[in-house]
Design a protein around this motif. Structure first.
Motif, PDB file in Angstrom:
ATOM      1  N   UNK A 139     -79.640  -6.999 -47.374  1.00 52.54           N
ATOM      2  CA  UNK A 139     -78.859  -6.572 -48.523  1.00 52.54           C
ATOM      3  C   UNK A 139     -77.537  -7.335 -48.498  1.00 52.54           C
ATOM      4  N   UNK A 140     -77.273  -8.040 -49.577  1.00 47.63           N
ATOM      5  CA  UNK A 140     -76.038  -8.801 -49.715  1.00 47.63           C
ATOM      6  C   UNK A 140     -74.956  -7.864 -50.242  1.00 47.63           C
ATOM      7  N   UNK A 190     -73.085 -15.399 -53.540  1.00 50.72           N
ATOM      8  CA  UNK A 190     -74.361 -15.722 -54.161  1.00 50.72           C
ATOM      9  C   UNK A 190     -74.488 -17.213 -54.443  1.00 50.72           C
ATOM     10  N   UNK A 191     -73.408 -17.825 -54.921  1.00 50.28           N
ATOM     11  CA  UNK A 191     -73.447 -19.251 -55.232  1.00 50.28           C
ATOM     12  C   UNK A 191     -73.662 -20.081 -53.970  1.00 50.28           C
ATOM     13  N   UNK A 192     -73.017 -19.679 -52.891  1.00 49.48           N
ATOM     14  CA  UNK A 192     -73.180 -20.379 -51.615  1.00 49.48           C
ATOM     15  C   UNK A 192     -74.661 -20.380 -51.196  1.00 49.48           C
ATOM     16  N   UNK A 193     -75.299 -19.225 -51.277  1.00 50.66           N
ATOM     17  CA  UNK A 193     -76.711 -19.123 -50.892  1.00 50.66           C
ATOM     18  C   UNK A 193     -77.600 -19.937 -51.819  1.00 50.66           C
ATOM     19  N   UNK A 224     -83.542 -18.962 -53.480  1.00 52.80           N
ATOM     20  CA  UNK A 224     -83.947 -18.928 -54.878  1.00 52.80           C
ATOM     21  C   UNK A 224     -83.354 -17.736 -55.625  1.00 52.80           C
ATOM     22  N   UNK A 225     -83.403 -17.819 -56.956  1.00 51.28           N
ATOM     23  CA  UNK A 225     -82.943 -16.699 -57.773  1.00 51.28           C
ATOM     24  C   UNK A 225     -83.752 -15.440 -57.475  1.00 51.28           C
ATOM     25  N   UNK A 226     -85.032 -15.612 -57.236  1.00 54.26           N
ATOM     26  CA  UNK A 226     -85.884 -14.469 -56.936  1.00 54.26           C
ATOM     27  C   UNK A 226     -85.476 -13.819 -55.614  1.00 54.26           C
ATOM     28  N   UNK A 227     -85.158 -14.639 -54.628  1.00 52.84           N
ATOM     29  CA  UNK A 227     -84.707 -14.107 -53.344  1.00 52.84           C
ATOM     30  C   UNK A 227     -83.347 -13.426 -53.479  1.00 52.84           C
ATOM     31  N   UNK A 228     -82.462 -14.018 -54.260  1.00 52.68           N
ATOM     32  CA  UNK A 228     -81.169 -13.392 -54.499  1.00 52.68           C
ATOM     33  C   UNK A 228     -81.332 -12.043 -55.185  1.00 52.68           C
ATOM     34  N   UNK A 229     -82.240 -11.962 -56.122  1.00 53.29           N
ATOM     35  CA  UNK A 229     -82.479 -10.698 -56.826  1.00 53.29           C
ATOM     36  C   UNK A 229     -82.952  -9.621 -55.868  1.00 53.29           C
TER      37      UNK A 229
END
Length: 285
Positions: free
Chosen positions: A235-236, A256-259, A265-270
């Motif tokens: 969890x970020x 988020x931008x760094x990752x 990916x966007x899916x992983x960030x979500x």
């Protein structure tokens, strides 16, 4: 370069005023920042009591000022430090009845933190290698109200013992607070083992305090751990609100931008910023 949106994100760990130390935003200002950023929810945290009552007032403010024009919600919880009597089941039950979503085990008054700062005393969650008996009552309440158990500032050894006891009692919403924080001091290998053995969620935060108003970036270490164990149990969060760090929404966006710029990916960030924290709060995507 594509910019990543904060739309729909959920942060389970932000500090705001009123507080004993200076914070960047009041509860109302934080709510307004969340709305402006397009966030879904923020959990406000204090080391000195409860925040679900403050969250309630912030949400009422949202209704009156914004007239239902957004779906942002503020949540709160209780931290089991001396301000509420430590490991106090009465305080826990009261908070849960009033809508607390997270029960944080001791933080600034944890025996582990006191020791790390060269002090004696503090609140013990583990004695002689076993959870203190009152935790069973507290964990029963957390399970009954389907809330989140967060491990606060316990040591790695204590965390393994407490998590094992909680899992045996049937708790599945367990959040390991900023294991990279030097006071907690959990190795990445132990974090990986916790996930494999117990299916917990690791809260990985924007930066960690090193003392004297100095903060150390966690972004590189967070990235390396995500690449190592995947995003399903990460969890970020920011643990934001300090005047020494960027304002909450700026810190989250930078994180988020760094990752993303390094291949997450966007899916992983979500999964890490929306799906996982929303699941713990029972608010859906």
């Amino acid at each position: 370069m594509e910019n990543i949106s904060l739309k729909g994100i959920v942060d389970l760990h932000v500090h705001s005023h009123p507080d004993i130390r200076e914070r960047a935003y009041t509860d109302f200002e934080l709510l307004e920042a969340g709305i402006k950023a397009g966030a879904k929810a923020i959990v406000i945290k204090t080391h000195h009591g409860t925040t679900m009552d403050r969250a309630y007032l912030a949400n009422e403010y949202n209704k009156k000022v914004y007239n239902g024009s957004n779906d942002f919600v503020m949540y709160g919880g209780i931290t089991l430090n001396y301000a509420v009597g430590g490991l106090n089941p009465v305080a826990v039950e009261t908070a849960l009845k009033l809508g607390a979503k997270i029960v944080w085990l001791p933080t600034i008054h944890a025996a582990n933190q006191m020791e790390k700062f060269g002090k004696t005393g503090g609140i013990n969650c583990v004695e002689a290698g076993k959870p203190v008996p009152v935790l069973t009552e507290i964990f029963s309440l957390i399970k009954e109200y389907d809330a989140v158990l967060a491990t606060g500032h316990l040591s790695p050894e204590e965390i393994f013992i407490v998590v094992d006891h909680a899992k045996k009692m049937g708790l599945n919403k367990i959040l390991i607070n900023h294991p990279e924080f030097w006071v907690v001091g959990m190795s990445n290998e132990d974090q990986e083992r916790l996930v494999k053995e117990y299916g917990v969620y690791l809260e990985r935060c924007y930066a960690q305090p090193m003392g004297g108003g100095i903060y150390k970036s966690n972004l590189e270490d967070n990235y390396e751990l995500i690449k190592k164990i995947g995003c399903e149990n990460i969890i970020v969060n920011t643990d934001g609100g300090q005047v020494e760090n960027p304002n909450w929404e700026l810190a989250f966006a930078e994180y988020m931008q760094y990752l993303f710029d390094r291949g997450i990916t966007k899916e992983e960030l979500e999964i890490m910023t929306i799906k996982n924290p929303a699941k713990l709060l029972n608010i859906g995507k």
